[in-house]
Design a protein around this motif. Structure first.
Motif, PDB file in Angstrom:
ATOM      1  N   SER A 215       6.952   6.390  32.601  1.00  0.00           N
ATOM      2  CA  SER A 215       6.903   7.780  32.168  1.00  0.00           C
ATOM      3  C   SER A 215       7.944   8.013  31.079  1.00  0.00           C
ATOM      4  N   ASP A 216       7.677   8.994  30.254  1.00  0.00           N
ATOM      5  CA  ASP A 216       8.669   9.519  29.323  1.00  0.00           C
ATOM      6  C   ASP A 216       9.183  10.837  29.896  1.00  0.00           C
ATOM      7  N   THR A 217      10.431  11.140  29.607  1.00  0.00           N
ATOM      8  CA  THR A 217      10.986  12.390  30.108  1.00  0.00           C
ATOM      9  C   THR A 217      11.800  13.055  29.010  1.00  0.00           C
ATOM     10  N   TYR A 229      18.724  18.382  18.208  1.00  0.00           N
ATOM     11  CA  TYR A 229      17.980  17.170  18.504  1.00  0.00           C
ATOM     12  C   TYR A 229      17.346  17.309  19.888  1.00  0.00           C
ATOM     13  N   MET A 230      16.095  16.884  19.997  1.00  0.00           N
ATOM     14  CA  MET A 230      15.414  16.848  21.295  1.00  0.00           C
ATOM     15  C   MET A 230      15.679  15.493  21.947  1.00  0.00           C
ATOM     16  N   VAL A 231      16.123  15.538  23.186  1.00  0.00           N
ATOM     17  CA  VAL A 231      16.495  14.327  23.908  1.00  0.00           C
ATOM     18  C   VAL A 231      15.303  13.823  24.701  1.00  0.00           C
ATOM     19  N   ARG A 232      15.012  12.545  24.549  1.00  0.00           N
ATOM     20  CA  ARG A 232      13.895  11.941  25.274  1.00  0.00           C
ATOM     21  C   ARG A 232      14.352  10.681  25.981  1.00  0.00           C
ATOM     22  N   GLY A 233      13.734  10.442  27.138  1.00  0.00           N
ATOM     23  CA  GLY A 233      13.906   9.170  27.829  1.00  0.00           C
ATOM     24  C   GLY A 233      12.613   8.399  27.775  1.00  0.00           C
ATOM     25  N   LEU A 234      12.569   7.365  26.956  1.00  0.00           N
ATOM     26  CA  LEU A 234      11.321   6.623  26.726  1.00  0.00           C
ATOM     27  C   LEU A 234      11.143   5.560  27.792  1.00  0.00           C
ATOM     28  N   VAL A 781       0.160   4.369  28.570  1.00  0.00           N
ATOM     29  CA  VAL A 781      -0.137   5.265  27.454  1.00  0.00           C
ATOM     30  C   VAL A 781       0.026   4.452  26.170  1.00  0.00           C
ATOM     31  N   GLU A 782      -1.095   4.105  25.553  1.00  0.00           N
ATOM     32  CA  GLU A 782      -1.083   3.281  24.348  1.00  0.00           C
ATOM     33  C   GLU A 782      -1.805   4.029  23.234  1.00  0.00           C
ATOM     34  N   GLY A 783      -1.094   4.938  22.611  1.00  0.00           N
ATOM     35  CA  GLY A 783      -1.722   5.782  21.609  1.00  0.00           C
ATOM     36  C   GLY A 783      -2.695   6.737  22.279  1.00  0.00           C
TER      37      GLY A 783
END
Length: 809
Positions: A215-217, A229-234, A781-783
């Protein structure tokens, strides 16, 4: 009243002509834009409730899903019939509504009741309503293949699922694009149970850690240097390596134990319940375009073809898209055939008028009025949103013979009046003075008015009576109403317009076209000969009315014998009486081969059987190509189990057939060519079969339903009936549905023994589902694409009973 209308029309001939031209123009526009189909849509208003329960047997599906949903749907307002079907891994519930119910109102009602019924289903099971379409909406099928071998079946299926499917589903009129065949890409985690035991890791823990590692968060916003800046956990899984690196635990020495330590991660195919084949040459990927109910079939198919033409250049090298089944060919043939018959009738009418009146210009009256009446009928069809099909256009074709009567009677009556007065006395001649010409024109117009007023009212009311005679057909309900109502409406339209034209346009056209010398009836040799034949018969009938009436009554009564009793045949036996059928068989130009195998067939054997039958079908010279299908496509409109084959046989153009061959001859040859033990053949047509399936719930228009609470007894009775019905004269094939033929391996859980190890029944069942059946725990999730990640034991640990005993929980 009628006389005043005729008089007004003759005094305002230019206005009548302008209105007629406007009607013809609007009719031409309507003809070019009217929805077109082969036959009326006979499907009932229905809503399909589709529920997936992966890996579950039909009996479990029936008890836990189909029965609760079916019983809940019985209470839906205006629901007429509820049919439930339980298959391996999914359930279908068909809710059939009363005729005239709005489709989208029905769908909203079903959704309301689903909200209550969902609470009675197993946890995690979510029913959904199917597309706003039926099986009759399968209007186009295309085939994806790669003869060069650059792209395998998994890559072709990905192109279909994540490129073509969404491109076509966005088109107007397309309800759904269903995928069939090929392999769905799947990330497979093949767990080694021995390693799990050594590391003291359970399957449930592995499943939980794998799901949490994909998951991304988001970490909301931070501000740096006057910029946010928007923080993401990839954390999306992008490869098999990412899955192997998922940490399960840390051992006593601080070393991480990953999925790669206890399992092999690979890419493989998802379990399949449907296969597609092309000409017996091998598997292909197929897309099925399902049209939304009430749409213009021809336009929808053309939009799909246009979009496929636009997409082709962007496809990977080697990928080909070919037409599998195309209903537009049938529609074009049917409409062209009916249109040509209409033209033929017009030409024949003109020729007959010219022969009997011996005045070519008089024939123009009929030639001009017929297109006006036909185009006016098409205009009203367009306004009322009635499709142009075989039945609706057939109503106009039936009416043409009567529509032309008005022009013939009026024109012939004018000829009679001109014969009495003398055509030279009322038709201006080249040597006449201006005053003489004006006087003759006024006299001729008066003669036309006189001739039209004399028979016009009678013609007007006779045409209206004929128009009204078909109104009782409009009271037909359900499927019979949907079939015959278009014919009754269009015939009524045509006759009504013919009545109006008889007292407006025809007198005007007579005043323009019926000019010059008009020969008398006595000068026509054909008329003289026919009068000589029928005059004695008429005189005989008029002189003996009682005798003729008695003879007519006896003749009508004698018709009862062949219709209801039968007629004597050589040898003294009675031939069967004249049969009856709801709808005559429409030659669709393509054939549907729809056999049924015995239950329990494996996917491997199903593929072999499908390819063998397709190869045999391709040996018939008239066959152009074959699209074979076994099992179901991924759509709620397809209830086909793995035991059902549906092969679309597309035939070549008739000019390429063997001399004297008909489609019945082709079916007979196919019937003798394709013979397999355990395969019950059925040769039919695609649209007709789907209509039968929708109306009866089975594959044929005639069936016997057995009801009871013991499946074993019902199955036994069904097999006995199959043997009896097979011997009935006229029966082509009989198949009793095997409802108890499934083969099962059952785990009987000892609750007390499980309790000793601290296990519940659910814990053991979860292990069975994951280890044996395999369970999709997350999706990558691949595109645009989404692929399942599956956990399962190796094949060698679940391919026999001894190893299945050793499944560890």
């Amino acid at each position: 009243m009628i006389a005043k209308i005729i008089d007004y029309s003759l005094r305002n001939r230019a206005l009548v002509l302008i209105v007629s031209v406007m009607v013809m123009g609007a009719g031409i526009y309507s003809a070019l834009n009217i929805p077109i189909d082969a036959i009326p849509d006979l499907s009932d208003v229905q809503v399909i409730v589709y529920t997936e329960y992966p890996g579950q047997a039909p009996e479990v599906i029936e008890d836990q899903i189909t029965y609760p949903l079916s019983s809940a749907m019985l209470a839906v307002p205006h629901a007429r019939v509820v049919r439930g079907y339980s298959f391996f891994g999914f359930s279908l519930v068909y809710v059939i509504f009363e005729d005239g119910t709005d489709l989208y109102d029905a769908r909203s009602r079903v959704l309301e009741y689903l909200n209550f019924a969902t609470g009675r289903l197993p946890s995690g099971v979510r029913p959904q309503i199917g597309p706003d379409a039926t099986g009759v909406g399968w209007v186009y099928m295309y085939v994806l293949s790669d003869p060069t071998g650059r792209n395998n079946l998994q890559e072709l299926r990905s192109i279909q699922d994540w490129v073509l499917k969404y491109e076509l589903a966005s088109l107007d009129g397309v309800s759904e694009v269903a995928s069939l065949g090929g392999f769905v890409k799947q990330y497979q985690v093949i767990v080694d149970p021995t390693r799990l035991i050594n590391h003291e890791i359970s399957l449930a823990h592995l499943r939980s850690q794998l799901a949490r590692s994909n998951s991304d968060t988001g970490g909301r916003l931070i501000e740096m240097g006057e910029t946010e800046y928007m923080v993401r956990g990839l954390g999306y899984i992008e490869s098999t390596r990412d899955i192997e690196d998922v940490v399960l635990k840390v051992d006593g020495e601080g070393n991480p134990i990953t999925i790669g330590d206890v399992a092999i991660v690979q890419i493989g195919p998802e379990i399949r319940r449907g296969i597609a084949d092309w000409n017996g040459e091998g598997e292909v990927v197929t897309g099925i375009v399902v049209m939304r109910q009430g749409e213009n079939t021809l336009e929808v198919i053309e939009r799909v073809k246009q979009r496929l033409r636009e997409i082709r250049p962007s496809l990977p090298e080697g990928v080909e898209i070919r037409d599998g089944y195309d209903r537009s060919q049938l529609i074009n043939r049917a409409v062209a055939n009916v249109t040509w018959k209409l033209l033929e009738e017009m030409i024949v009418v003109a020729i007959v008028v010219a022969i009997f009146l011996r005045h070519a210009r008089s024939a123009l009256v009929a030639i001009v009025t017929l297109p006006v009446g036909v185009l006016a009928s098409l205009l009203l069809m367009y306004v009322l949103e009635i499709n142009a099909n075989v039945m609706s256009l057939g109503g106009i074709a039936i009416a043409i013979g009567v529509m032309v009567d008005a022009s013939i009677v009026l024109t012939e009556n004018l000829h009679k009046h001109m014969e009495k007065v003398g055509s030279d006395a009322i038709v201006p001649q080249s040597g006449d003075s201006a005053e003489q010409g004006h006087a003759k024109s006024a006299l001729f117009l008066h003669t036309v008015r006189q001739a039209a007023v004399e028979v016009g009212p009678a013609l007007f009311f006779s045409l209206l009576i004929i128009a009204v005679s078909f109104l009782p057909v409009l009271t037909l309900q359900e499927q019979s109403g949907r079939l015959f109502r278009p014919l009754a409406l269009t015939k009524t339209f045509a006759m009504t317009f013919a009545a109006v034209i008889a007292i407006t346009l025809i007198p005007v056209l007579m005043s323009w076209f019926v000019r010059g010398k008009t020969p008398t009836e006595a000068e026509n040799p054909i008329s003289r000969r026919l009068i000589g034949w029928y005059r004695p018969i008429i005189e005989y009938a008029l002189n003996r009315p009682r005798k003729i009436l008695i003879l007519s009554a006896v003749s009508v009564l004698l018709l009862i014998i062949p219709v209801y009793i039968g007629i004597p045949a050589p040898g003294g036996a009675l031939k069967k009486p004249i049969g009856g059928e709801f709808m005559p068989t429409l030659n669709e130009g393509d054939i549907l081969y729809m056999p049924t195998t015995l239950p329990g067939i494996s996917i491997t054997k199903a593929r072999e059987l499908l390819q063998q039958t397709d190869r045999l079908i391709m040996t018939v010279p008239e066959v152009k190509h074959v699209v074979g299908k076994i099992g179901r496509a991924e759509t709620a409109t397809d209830p086909a189990p793995l035991t059902m084959i549906e092969t679309h046989i597309i035939l070549k153009d008739r000019s390429e057939w063997r001399r004297g061959f008909t489609i019945e001859d082709i079916m007979a040859e196919l019937r003798t060519t394709v013979q397999f033990p355990g395969l019950t053949n059925a040769w039919t047509y695609p649209i007709r079969t789907r209509i039968d399936m929708l109306s009866t719930g089975i594959k044929t228009p005639v069936g016997i339903k057995l009801m009871g609470d013991d499946l074993e007894t019902l199955s036994q009775f069904g097999e006995e009936l199959e043997a009896i019905v097979r011997n009935i004269e006229g029966t082509a094939s009989v198949q009793s549905e095997r409802v108890t033929g499934g083969r099962y391996i059952d785990y009987e859980i000892n609750r007390r023994e499980a309790a000793r190890y601290g296990l519940s029944v659910g814990d053991i069942q979860d292990t069975i589902m994951m280890a044996v059946g395999g369970q999709n725990v997350t999706y990558t999730v691949e595109g645009l694409a989404r692929y399942p990640v599956n956990i399962r034991y190796p094949r060698e640990l679940r391919d026999n009973l001894d190893r299945l005993h050793e499944i560890w929980s």
